[in-house]
Scaffold this motif. Structure first.
Motif, PDB file in Angstrom:
ATOM      1  N   TRP A  76      46.406  45.789   0.585  1.00  0.00           N
ATOM      2  CA  TRP A  76      46.840  46.982  -0.380  1.00  0.00           C
ATOM      3  C   TRP A  76      48.515  46.496  -0.411  1.00  0.00           C
ATOM      4  N   ILE A  77      48.802  46.470  -1.775  1.00  0.00           N
ATOM      5  CA  ILE A  77      50.096  46.588  -2.058  1.00  0.00           C
ATOM      6  C   ILE A  77      50.829  48.075  -2.658  1.00  0.00           C
ATOM      7  N   ARG A  78      52.132  47.915  -2.365  1.00  0.00           N
ATOM      8  CA  ARG A  78      52.552  49.378  -2.294  1.00  0.00           C
ATOM      9  C   ARG A  78      52.803  49.590  -3.912  1.00  0.00           C
ATOM     10  N   GLU A  79      53.177  48.797  -4.856  1.00  0.00           N
ATOM     11  CA  GLU A  79      53.019  49.184  -6.228  1.00  0.00           C
ATOM     12  C   GLU A  79      52.454  47.968  -7.005  1.00  0.00           C
ATOM     13  N   PRO A  80      52.056  48.385  -8.102  1.00  0.00           N
ATOM     14  CA  PRO A  80      51.025  47.146  -8.829  1.00  0.00           C
ATOM     15  C   PRO A  80      52.058  46.634 -10.038  1.00  0.00           C
ATOM     16  N   TYR A  81      53.111  46.532  -9.835  1.00  0.00           N
ATOM     17  CA  TYR A  81      54.207  45.941 -10.824  1.00  0.00           C
ATOM     18  C   TYR A  81      54.377  44.518 -10.593  1.00  0.00           C
ATOM     19  N   LYS A  82      54.044  43.986  -9.720  1.00  0.00           N
ATOM     20  CA  LYS A  82      54.156  42.479  -9.487  1.00  0.00           C
ATOM     21  C   LYS A  82      53.049  41.817  -8.724  1.00  0.00           C
ATOM     22  N   LEU A  83      52.040  41.963  -9.197  1.00  0.00           N
ATOM     23  CA  LEU A  83      50.708  41.560  -8.491  1.00  0.00           C
ATOM     24  C   LEU A  83      50.676  39.858  -8.455  1.00  0.00           C
ATOM     25  N   LEU A  84      50.913  39.405  -9.426  1.00  0.00           N
ATOM     26  CA  LEU A  84      50.925  37.826  -9.361  1.00  0.00           C
ATOM     27  C   LEU A  84      51.952  37.231  -8.240  1.00  0.00           C
ATOM     28  N   ALA A  85      53.032  37.784  -8.281  1.00  0.00           N
ATOM     29  CA  ALA A  85      54.231  37.452  -7.417  1.00  0.00           C
ATOM     30  C   ALA A  85      53.818  37.673  -6.038  1.00  0.00           C
ATOM     31  N   THR A  86      53.109  38.765  -5.701  1.00  0.00           N
ATOM     32  CA  THR A  86      52.775  39.170  -4.346  1.00  0.00           C
ATOM     33  C   THR A  86      51.469  38.201  -4.024  1.00  0.00           C
ATOM     34  N   ARG A  87      50.603  38.098  -4.914  1.00  0.00           N
ATOM     35  CA  ARG A  87      49.402  37.090  -4.530  1.00  0.00           C
ATOM     36  C   ARG A  87      49.874  35.749  -4.094  1.00  0.00           C
ATOM     37  N   SER A  88      50.737  35.208  -4.890  1.00  0.00           N
ATOM     38  CA  SER A  88      51.409  33.789  -4.640  1.00  0.00           C
ATOM     39  C   SER A  88      51.896  33.833  -3.185  1.00  0.00           C
ATOM     40  N   LYS A  89      52.771  34.867  -2.945  1.00  0.00           N
ATOM     41  CA  LYS A  89      53.242  34.888  -1.496  1.00  0.00           C
ATOM     42  C   LYS A  89      52.275  35.147  -0.535  1.00  0.00           C
ATOM     43  N   VAL A  90      51.155  35.862  -0.659  1.00  0.00           N
ATOM     44  CA  VAL A  90      50.258  35.750   0.235  1.00  0.00           C
ATOM     45  C   VAL A  90      49.665  34.516   0.454  1.00  0.00           C
ATOM     46  N   GLN A  91      49.403  33.687  -0.568  1.00  0.00           N
ATOM     47  CA  GLN A  91      48.580  32.413  -0.567  1.00  0.00           C
ATOM     48  C   GLN A  91      49.415  31.221   0.099  1.00  0.00           C
ATOM     49  N   THR A  92      50.732  31.374  -0.373  1.00  0.00           N
ATOM     50  CA  THR A  92      51.899  30.524   0.396  1.00  0.00           C
ATOM     51  C   THR A  92      51.892  30.579   2.076  1.00  0.00           C
ATOM     52  N   ASN A  93      51.709  31.962   2.229  1.00  0.00           N
ATOM     53  CA  ASN A  93      51.795  32.288   3.896  1.00  0.00           C
ATOM     54  C   ASN A  93      50.605  31.773   4.393  1.00  0.00           C
ATOM     55  N   VAL A  94      49.121  32.044   3.611  1.00  0.00           N
ATOM     56  CA  VAL A  94      48.088  31.562   4.249  1.00  0.00           C
ATOM     57  C   VAL A  94      48.062  29.977   4.299  1.00  0.00           C
ATOM     58  N   TRP A  95      48.452  29.075   3.432  1.00  0.00           N
ATOM     59  CA  TRP A  95      48.686  27.859   3.443  1.00  0.00           C
ATOM     60  C   TRP A  95      49.538  27.241   4.592  1.00  0.00           C
ATOM     61  N   THR A  96      50.589  27.841   4.947  1.00  0.00           N
ATOM     62  CA  THR A  96      51.480  27.544   5.933  1.00  0.00           C
ATOM     63  C   THR A  96      51.039  27.675   7.317  1.00  0.00           C
ATOM     64  N   ARG A  97      50.278  28.956   7.462  1.00  0.00           N
ATOM     65  CA  ARG A  97      49.777  29.046   8.921  1.00  0.00           C
ATOM     66  C   ARG A  97      48.186  28.467   9.002  1.00  0.00           C
ATOM     67  N   LEU A  98      47.581  28.054   8.028  1.00  0.00           N
ATOM     68  CA  LEU A  98      46.503  27.153   8.457  1.00  0.00           C
ATOM     69  C   LEU A  98      46.725  25.708   8.645  1.00  0.00           C
ATOM     70  N   GLU A  99      47.902  25.361   8.079  1.00  0.00           N
ATOM     71  CA  GLU A  99      48.260  23.807   8.155  1.00  0.00           C
ATOM     72  C   GLU A  99      48.294  23.287   9.424  1.00  0.00           C
ATOM     73  N   ASP A 100      48.880  24.051  10.576  1.00  0.00           N
ATOM     74  CA  ASP A 100      49.088  23.576  11.962  1.00  0.00           C
ATOM     75  C   ASP A 100      47.912  24.164  12.925  1.00  0.00           C
ATOM     76  N   ALA A 101      47.070  24.770  12.435  1.00  0.00           N
ATOM     77  CA  ALA A 101      46.032  25.460  13.151  1.00  0.00           C
ATOM     78  C   ALA A 101      44.568  24.659  13.107  1.00  0.00           C
ATOM     79  N   ASP A 102      43.782  24.985  14.023  1.00  0.00           N
ATOM     80  CA  ASP A 102      42.462  24.240  13.999  1.00  0.00           C
ATOM     81  C   ASP A 102      41.755  24.740  12.989  1.00  0.00           C
ATOM     82  N   VAL A 103      42.155  24.620  11.757  1.00  0.00           N
ATOM     83  CA  VAL A 103      41.191  25.436  10.622  1.00  0.00           C
ATOM     84  C   VAL A 103      41.581  24.449   9.410  1.00  0.00           C
ATOM     85  N   GLU A 104      40.712  24.055   8.839  1.00  0.00           N
ATOM     86  CA  GLU A 104      40.758  23.456   7.488  1.00  0.00           C
ATOM     87  C   GLU A 104      40.279  24.002   6.286  1.00  0.00           C
ATOM     88  N   ILE A 105      41.144  24.108   5.164  1.00  0.00           N
ATOM     89  CA  ILE A 105      40.575  24.455   4.002  1.00  0.00           C
ATOM     90  C   ILE A 105      39.720  23.720   3.384  1.00  0.00           C
TER      91      ILE A 105
END
Length: 349
Positions: free
Chosen positions: A274-303
């Motif tokens: 859930w996001i607090r305000e719907p005014y920056k949907l794409l920017a928020t989605r991009s930040k979430v995907q960036t964090n997911v990519w960073t955290r999975l890069e060094d883990a025992d998980v492969e996209i």
């Protein structure tokens, strides 16, 4: 004469002289009412009528501004919906202009009956042209009554993907200020027949989803935990708290990663946050995907990504390739009779 005689008395209208200031013409009408002309006689009548019409038009505009300034805030405090307030103020302004217009018609010698007759004839002639406008006005009335959106709400037209803020609602159209700094004007007759998504009607919190595919060889529980943690680290994402109510159901406020399905190339995960305000949907989605990519890069998980493996075993048969001898055609020749070593045992053609 001694007898009865007929007496005829002839009456005659006379003009009573009156005194008037110098420079003014004074006449006396039948009945003794003097008419005093305030303008010189050499000024044409159409100029006088035009001047009077201009004065009436200016007074109408000034009166409308004064009335709006005096009663605008009172009406706004009485009605919570900005669209209703603007509609009432617009109606007051139009009414004042209409009175001024009728006054101008009276100056030119036209009565209200003549105007109604002219409008009736005109409407009968161009009824086909006015039909869409009338339909939009009726749809505007239903929009104001149904309240699917209000001025300031962020909406999206589903079939076209246009997203923006409602800037104005009139009886004929809805004006949308898009996120690309442009205006979209949609007739009310059309927008009522289209699917409209309202992002900020009552609760500005909006739930978004993100699909991720991980390989079967990775640690699935670790992948889900890292994806949820990656979403919580974004500022606009709600980290947790009481469940959010949607209709009769309640959903977790914190980011949650679910196993969607087992696909051909990996495990399909779906992150909901859930996001607090719907005014920056794409920017928020991009930040979430960036964090997911960073955290999975060094883990025992492969996209996972689409790929294919060709496996040959004892049930796959044998394929051999033989070379023809020195000739112009040096390409490989697949023989009809091949042994396990891939050498053609036939005697040739």
């Amino acid at each position: 004469m001694s007898g009865a005689s007929d007496v005829v008395v002839a009456s005659q209208e006379t003009s009573t002289p009156t005194t008037a200031p110098a420079g003014q013409t004074t006449t006396t009408a039948a009945g003794g009412v003097p008419e005093i002309g305030l303008l010189p006689a050499w000024i044409p009548e159409w100029v006088v009528s035009l001047g009077a019409a201009v004065v009436v038009a200016l007074l109408s505009v000034l009166t409308a501004r004064v009335v709006i300034s005096l009663f605008g805030r009172r009406i706004a405090r009485r009605f919570e919906r900005p669209s209703i307030t603007q509609m009432i103020l617009r109606g007051i302004r139009v009414s004042i202009y209409l009175v001024g217009f009728l006054t101008i018609l009276r100056i030119y010698g036209l009565s209200l009956g003549d105007l109604v007759l002219s409008v009736t004839v005109f409407t009968a002639v161009v009824g086909v042209i006015l039909a869409p406008i009338v339909g939009s006005i009726i749809s505007g009335v239903f929009l104001l009554a149904d309240q699917p959106y209000e001025i300031g709400d962020m909406i999206e037209i589903a079939d076209s993907g246009q997203r923006g803020f409602v800037d104005d609602i009139t009886l004929r159209y809805t004006k949308i200020f898009t996120l690309d700094n442009t205006f979209v004007v949609v007739p009310n007759g059309e927008i009522r027949s289209r699917d409209v998504i309202n992002y900020s009607a009552e609760d500005p919190r909006t739930r978004q989803s993100l699909d991720i595919i991980v390989t079967y060889e990775g640690n699935l529980e670790q992948a889900r935990s890292l994806v949820e943690r990656a979403a919580r680290d974004v500022d606009m994402v709600i980290e947790g708290g009481p469940d959010i109510r949607v209709g009769a159901a309640r959903y977790p406020a914190a980011p949650t990663c679910y196993i969607d399905t087992f696909g051909d190339h990996g495990v399909h995960l779906r992150l909901r946050y859930w996001i607090r305000e719907p005014y920056k949907l794409l920017a928020t989605r991009s930040k979430v995907q960036t964090n997911v990519w960073t955290r999975l890069e060094d883990a025992d998980v492969e996209i996972a990504y689409p790929h294919q493996h060709h496996v040959f075993d004892e049930t796959s048969g044998q394929v051999g390739v033989a070379m023809d001898g020195p000739s112009k055609n040096t390409g490989p020749v697949i023989g009809d009779e091949l042994d396990g070593t891939g050498v053609d045992d036939s005697e040739g053609e």
